[in-house]
Enzyme design. Sequence first.
Site, mmCIF file in Angstrom:
data_model
loop_
_atom_site.group_PDB
_atom_site.id
_atom_site.type_symbol
_atom_site.label_atom_id
_atom_site.label_comp_id
_atom_site.label_asym_id
_atom_site.label_seq_id
_atom_site.Cartn_x
_atom_site.Cartn_y
_atom_site.Cartn_z
ATOM 1 N N CYS A 263 62.374 19.775 12.100
ATOM 2 C CA CYS A 263 63.114 20.975 12.174
ATOM 3 C C CYS A 263 64.555 20.831 12.527
ATOM 4 C CB CYS A 263 62.425 21.968 13.032
ATOM 5 S SG CYS A 263 60.695 22.322 12.762
ATOM 6 N N CYS A 385 63.924 26.154 22.726
ATOM 7 C CA CYS A 385 65.021 26.983 23.397
ATOM 8 C C CYS A 385 64.706 28.385 23.815
ATOM 9 C CB CYS A 385 66.298 26.807 22.848
ATOM 10 S SG CYS A 385 66.192 27.673 21.016
#
Length: 455
Positions: A263, A385
């Site tokens: 990704c 994140c």
Amino acid sequence: MIFINPREVAAEIIVNITKEGMYNNIALRKGLKQNGAMQQKDRAFVTELVNGTLRNIFFIDYVINGVSKIRTEKMKPWILSVLRSGVYQIEFMNIPKRAAVDEAVKIVKKRGLGSLSNFVNAVLRNVPENAEDIELPNAAENPAEYLSVKYSHPLWLVKMWLSQFEYKFVKDLCKANCEPAQIAVTVNSLKTTPLNLKEILESKGVETKLGKYFENTLYISKFGDLNSLDEFGSGLFHIQDESSALSVAILSPQKGETILDMCSAPGGKSFLIAELMNNCGRVVSRDIFEHKLELIDESASRLGIDIIETELKDASTLYDEDIEKYDKVLVDAPCSGFGLMRKKPDIRINRSGEDIDELVKVQRKILSTAAEYVKEGGTLVYSTCTVCKKENLGNVKWFLENFNFEPVELSHCLPETISKENNETGTVSLFPNVHGTDGFFIACLKKGGKHHEKN
């Protein structure tokens, strides 16, 4: 000369984010581009007003509801946007109340909503000029509601964090999320060194300091648009948070390896992988959007990297031709993003608890696919994140129960100042209130080494 009112521009951008659902960075970029004739100081004012209002949006709405007979959810989007930005100016920007009120009334009338100008005037004039005069929920009796209002975080998210962490930690985390993030860049080791780039930038008046956890990180301040620097155009650095760089350091790319970044957009991790490989080997960078892959190709060229191959492939789809083809695989998964609130304040209003459950399904599908691509004895690094145990430790626990992987001890590749979350072998968590980085989670897993059957 045409005068462009920066408060009007900011209010319009806030409407686009809160009502139309646009991402904060996209709405800001669009709004500033459409009003390109604004002076630089006005552009900075708009950026501060938009980002600051979003960072403090729950507190601001609490203040408005305290002085208005009409609740915020019942107000017209434009009126609410003007009021929100007005409260931010009064409470956080030290702008005299009279100026903030007068300007708000002016832009409401300009929009043909003169009949509501008295309402806007009354609400803002009743807003206390000193935030300390605003009575908040009682912290002892209702700590979650207090933190939600005081530091503008969704109540459900605060409750989730309080179920996982101590009160003081959650308070410090929420407080840190209200502060602007430092700008971090990764120095391109193919072209220069951190100390050399530091010297060059400081000679141009750019303030820099070395990273704390990754040797090729520099923090930059006292500069506007980094993209306009000659050193950026020359490929001496790319923008990347230190937490993201640390995930690549844990992956430990080596010259000659074949590595997959599943990704990859916007490409920072792929660039650093190639740099640590000394541009020798093969890096495959995937995304589902072709325009993002084109940007990766452009940036790789700027950085002098020629071992990156971009591929338009879906990370959740298994491609038979890729099974056990890669020495190492990096999965920086789509996630709730709660570690990025300092940079993307709109996350406060565009995520829900239901989103997390759906994201976990996607993350597990991607991890299941990634497991097939790693060679026996190879490494899989999973990162997010976000600050959410379901998406982080929960997914790692599930993965280890269902696939033939083992956690990798990280003490040898982590700075001494970072400790592993709950002493979980193979994982590390970073927090803005503790480390000064984005909120980030990293797990390092090795394929093979035990007899295993999928459940």
